[in-house]
Design a protein around this motif. Structure first.
Motif, PDB file in Angstrom:
ATOM      1  N   UNK A 198     -49.219 -51.707 -24.651  1.00 42.57           N
ATOM      2  CA  UNK A 198     -48.747 -51.696 -26.039  1.00 42.57           C
ATOM      3  C   UNK A 198     -48.736 -53.081 -26.666  1.00 42.57           C
ATOM      4  N   UNK A 199     -49.408 -54.070 -26.056  1.00 37.11           N
ATOM      5  CA  UNK A 199     -49.272 -55.425 -26.582  1.00 37.11           C
ATOM      6  C   UNK A 199     -50.590 -56.193 -26.612  1.00 37.11           C
ATOM      7  N   UNK A 200     -51.592 -55.862 -25.826  1.00 34.62           N
ATOM      8  CA  UNK A 200     -52.855 -56.587 -25.829  1.00 34.62           C
ATOM      9  C   UNK A 200     -53.998 -55.580 -25.826  1.00 34.62           C
ATOM     10  N   UNK A 201     -54.870 -55.633 -26.872  1.00 32.30           N
ATOM     11  CA  UNK A 201     -55.882 -54.586 -27.051  1.00 32.30           C
ATOM     12  C   UNK A 201     -55.217 -53.229 -26.897  1.00 32.30           C
ATOM     13  N   UNK A 202     -54.141 -53.053 -27.635  1.00 35.91           N
ATOM     14  CA  UNK A 202     -53.217 -51.945 -27.413  1.00 35.91           C
ATOM     15  C   UNK A 202     -53.848 -50.596 -27.724  1.00 35.91           C
ATOM     16  N   UNK A 203     -53.741 -49.701 -26.761  1.00 39.69           N
ATOM     17  CA  UNK A 203     -54.051 -48.304 -26.996  1.00 39.69           C
ATOM     18  C   UNK A 203     -52.807 -47.545 -27.430  1.00 39.69           C
ATOM     19  N   UNK A 204     -51.638 -48.103 -27.122  1.00 44.28           N
ATOM     20  CA  UNK A 204     -50.360 -47.529 -27.535  1.00 44.28           C
ATOM     21  C   UNK A 204     -49.722 -48.464 -28.557  1.00 44.28           C
TER      22      UNK A 204
END
Length: 450
Positions: free
Chosen positions: A354-360
């Motif tokens: 959820x924070x780097x290249x986030x899918x979430x």
């Protein structure tokens, strides 16, 4: 506790049923099953080819044997192997165009040369004596145990029914390899069929197993894994996937190497995969699935849905939200990008966070949850179409085709191509001079002035 996760180049390729085996590799069911091969010297009733994934029931097999042995005397050769599964053919059958490598050369030749043959890749297995007892009932005779040597000296009366039983062993892993045992069995089949041909007795042969086999994999040339493999089966590292079952069978399956959560920017990561959750609150139906993992003080929920998309003409499932509850607060993370797959597939990704290249993407307004983070490593989930029982279906991976390395190679190739084309263009623009200086002509005189 960690959570888990032909071109038929030769006409003697076990005929068309090998195609069924390839199609069945990803669709094996939870019902135990054995393959049944039938061929005859004087013909068999026609049978439509079973659809990929179809398991022939005992009633269907009985109905076909009734039509095959309904009237008149029959001589039946029953090759009964201790264990047999369709995987034996796909692994040891030399299916990649190398017939010399096949452990079933005589069997392949018999299927090809017989007047007719029928292949049932998956027959419901209900007991070790089911098929022999069924044949004994249809023929009205007791089985006669023979081998290749005794059969050559045996007198067979073709005017009455005969049931000749040839027992074949299976590999135990203690002496010979599976391929050597199956090749020896194939030689026995060839000897028996040669004896029947010499006796000029019409026959029907059946090759099956007493029970399904658990195929022993051949030794790999390297003990190290090569490349990346998508998880299509339960992971073999001693861990098991989380599975939610209903009365209709397995419904949701999840596996991850790490399920890391962080509840503040200063605290470290907590790996929930080291704990065993309860699944209270989980549910699933034809359009939506909810997997609720209840840990000590923490609840992690995965909400999925599926719908039909007319553009692609198929159903797709998406991971809509991941909800994290802890310390009396709740944070929602929206799966806005990339977490989707065909409904009958599973979804796999090396990193879901959820924070780097986030899918979430975080979707919470509560101040005390603004710093909550998720980081799932080697993550795989499936919420629909679990036809494989305890195994994941084929995985749709989140990794794109055009990786940075591929883009660098493409751009470099395009630059080199541009330089080559430019140089070629410059060479093609060169012209031969149409006038030359005459060295024999008068020289140019330049007067000098003082």
């Amino acid at each position: 506790m960690k959570m888990a996760g032909p071109r038929c180049s030769s006409p003697v390729r076990l005929m068309a049923f090998m195609a069924f085996f390839f199609a069945l590799l990803a669709t094996g069911g939870s019902t135990a099953q054995v393959p049944v091969l039938l061929w005859s010297s004087d013909g068999l009733p026609p049978l439509a080819s079973p659809a990929a994934g179809h398991i022939t029931s005992n009633d269907q097999l009985t109905a076909y044997l009734n039509s095959a042995f309904g009237s008149g005397p029959h001589t039946v050769l029953l090759f009964l192997q201790d264990k047999l599964s369709k995987d034996d053919f796909t692994i040891f059958g030399g299916v990649y165009g190398n017939n010399q490598d096949s452990a079933f050369q005589n069997l392949e030749a018999a299927l090809h040369s017989s007047s007719s043959s029928v292949t049932l890749p998956a027959v419901e297995w209900s007991g070790s004596s089911a098929i022999p007892a069924l044949l004994q009932e249809k023929l009205g005779v007791s089985p006669l145990l023979v081998d290749a040597d005794t059969l050559s000296h045996l007198s067979i009366n073709a005017s009455v029914s005969n049931l000749l039983l040839i027992n074949l062993p299976y590999c135990t892993g203690l002496q010979k390899s599976c391929k050597e045992v199956l090749r020896h069995n194939d030689e026995i089949i060839g000897q028996v069929l040669s004896s029947m041909k010499a006796k000029n007795v019409p026959y029907t042969a059946i090759y099956t197993g007493l029970q399904p086999s658990r195929v022993i994999s051949e030794m790999s040339m390297s003990s190290q894994p090569v490349g990346r493999s998508l998880l299509q089966a339960a992971v073999s590292n001693g861990t098991e996937p989380i599975m939610f079952n209903t009365s209709g069978g397995p419904c949701i399956m999840l596996w991850a190497q790490n399920l890391n959560i962080s509840l503040s920017s200063t605290s470290g990561w907590t790996d929930l995969a080291t704990q065993t959750p309860t699944l209270a609150g989980s549910m699933c139906n034809g359009t939506s699935s909810l997997l609720v993992l209840n840990y000590s003080g923490v609840i992690l929920s995965f909400a999925m849905s599926q719908k039909f998309y007319s553009v692609s003409g198929r159903n797709w499932f998406t991971l809509d939200t991941v909800q994290l509850q802890a310390n009396g607060s709740t944070a929602n993370f929206i799966g806005r990008r990339g977490i989707y797959a065909p409904a009958e597939y599973s979804f796999h990704c090396q990193s879901v966070n959820s924070f780097r290249d986030a899918l979430l993407v975080p979707n919470s307004t509560a101040q005390n949850t603004m710093d909550w983070r998720l980081n799932f490593i080697d993550f795989q989930i499936q919420g629909f179409g679990l036809a494989n029982g305890t195994n994941f279906s084929y995985a749709s991976d989140c990794a794109g085709f055009f990786t940075p390395g591929i883009w660098m190679g493409l751009l470099t190739s395009l630059l080199m191509l541009y330089i080559f084309v430019y140089g070629l263009h410059m060479i093609m623009q060169l012209n031969t001079m149409d006038r030359f200086d005459d060295p024999k002509g008068p020289s140019i005189s330049v007067p000098q002035t003082e």
